[in-house]
Design an enzyme around this catalytic site. Structure first.
Site, mmCIF file in Angstrom:
data_model
loop_
_atom_site.group_PDB
_atom_site.id
_atom_site.type_symbol
_atom_site.label_atom_id
_atom_site.label_comp_id
_atom_site.label_asym_id
_atom_site.label_seq_id
_atom_site.Cartn_x
_atom_site.Cartn_y
_atom_site.Cartn_z
ATOM 1 N N TYR A 51 0.816 -1.210 0.000
ATOM 2 C CA TYR A 51 0.000 0.000 0.000
ATOM 3 C C TYR A 51 0.856 1.268 0.000
ATOM 4 O O TYR A 51 0.352 2.347 -0.313
ATOM 5 C CB TYR A 51 -0.923 0.031 1.227
ATOM 6 C CG TYR A 51 -1.869 -1.133 1.348
ATOM 7 C CD1 TYR A 51 -2.091 -2.021 0.298
ATOM 8 C CD2 TYR A 51 -2.557 -1.354 2.537
ATOM 9 C CE1 TYR A 51 -2.958 -3.090 0.435
ATOM 10 C CE2 TYR A 51 -3.422 -2.402 2.681
ATOM 11 C CZ TYR A 51 -3.622 -3.287 1.632
ATOM 12 O OH TYR A 51 -4.479 -4.344 1.781
ATOM 13 N N HIS A 114 0.638 -11.690 1.483
ATOM 14 C CA HIS A 114 -0.363 -10.904 0.777
ATOM 15 C C HIS A 114 -1.028 -11.672 -0.366
ATOM 16 O O HIS A 114 -2.226 -11.514 -0.620
ATOM 17 C CB HIS A 114 0.276 -9.616 0.239
ATOM 18 C CG HIS A 114 -0.683 -8.493 0.092
ATOM 19 N ND1 HIS A 114 -0.293 -7.170 0.086
ATOM 20 C CD2 HIS A 114 -2.025 -8.471 -0.052
ATOM 21 C CE1 HIS A 114 -1.357 -6.387 -0.067
ATOM 22 N NE2 HIS A 114 -2.418 -7.157 -0.160
#
Length: 294
Positions: A51, A114
């Site tokens: 992010y 992830h």
């Protein structure tokens, strides 16, 4: 003050059932967003190296704790291993050390892989197991693993994942993965629980919301909570943060649950494929663009 429910993970760690997601939040806005959430009784904050805003999260936690008098132990912080760091034990360990520095903490409450990067996630998981044993993560888990990925991982793991964070909302149910995780006592967590906002104008959801005296977002989140999910909606607006957390004073009956379930299209959000194949949000990584990797 809104009171939020908790759930106990398989290792006994207590985790809030509602948290704040920060995907796509610019780093210069993240600190204020996270601090505001903490000031409004949020404990669960979910971020990731990909992010690009872990430093902002770290600053927001520092500011939020200072404003409220709370301590780090009052929070539940999640981050994730970047796809480009996967596949090499030492690289994962070094990367996580840097992530902890960026977050201004010496541990996270939950560390996740992830994505199931093809031919790399078992080595990455071995690093997570040692990170867990060393106390740098209080719990470990995965994101976006289907039944095949989970079965393969469990064949090689010595510690079972405590969480599988998957895309889940009324439009995408992933029933095989959900059933497998429930059978293995792997807690499920929903990312994109509001379907990228695309569900909030749905007439079925709006009718139920009107009947309940709640917002469409609250109805959708309640539908997920009643199925045992943890949810991490994103909002930079304090009123919506408060609203998203205020879902424990009503229930949906069986008919309402079924009406919402009938909205299923097994359809991922529009950006899913692009995100899935990109280990870097600014470019495509060939090493995971492999047939059958997902």
């Amino acid at each position: 003050m809104i009171n939020m429910e908790n759930v106990k993970l398989s290792n006994g760690l207590v985790m809030p059932r509602v948290g704040l997601g920060v995907w796509k939040v610019p780093i210069n806005a993240t600190a204020k967003m996270v601090a505001t959430a903490i000031e409004n009784n949020y404990a669960l904050i979910d971020t990731a190296k990909q992010y690009g805003n872990e430093r902002g999260v770290g600053q927001g936690i520092k500011d939020g704790l200072a404003a409220t008098g709370k301590s780090r132990q009052d929070l539940f912080l999640t981050t994730k291993v970047f796809n480009g760091d996967q596949g090499d034990y030492d690289r994962v360990r070094q990367a996580v050390n840097q992530q902890l520095q960026n977050l201004q903490t010496d541990y996270v409450d939950l560390l996740l892989l992830h994505w199931p990067v093809f031919n790399r996630y078992n080595t990455s998981w071995r690093a997570l197991e040692d990170i867990y044993r060393d106390g740098q993560a209080k719990a470990i888990g995965v994101c976006n693993f289907n039944v095949e990925h989970l079965t393969n991982l469990l064949d090689h793991a010595t510690i079972k994942p405590m969480i599988n964070q998957i895309e889940f909302n009324p439009r995408i149910h992933q029933p095989d993965t959900v059933a497998f995780c429930q059978g293995q006592h792997i807690q499920l967590e929903a990312w994109s629980p509001l379907g990228n906002g695309q569900l909030l104008d749905n007439p079925v959801i709006n009718r139920i919301a009107k009947d309940k005296g709640k917002s469409p977002a609250q109805v959708v989140l309640r539908w997920e909570i009643q199925q045992g999910f943890i949810v991490i909606p994103k909002s930079t607006h304090v009123t919506r943060m408060q609203e998203n957390a205020d879902i424990f004073d009503f229930t949906l009956d069986a008919d309402e649950m079924e009406e919402i379930a009938m909205l299923d299209e097994e359809k991922h959000t529009i950006w899913y494929d692009k995100y899935k194949w990109s280990g870097n949000p600014d470019g495509v990584d060939d090493y995971i663009a492999h047939d059958g990797a997902f």
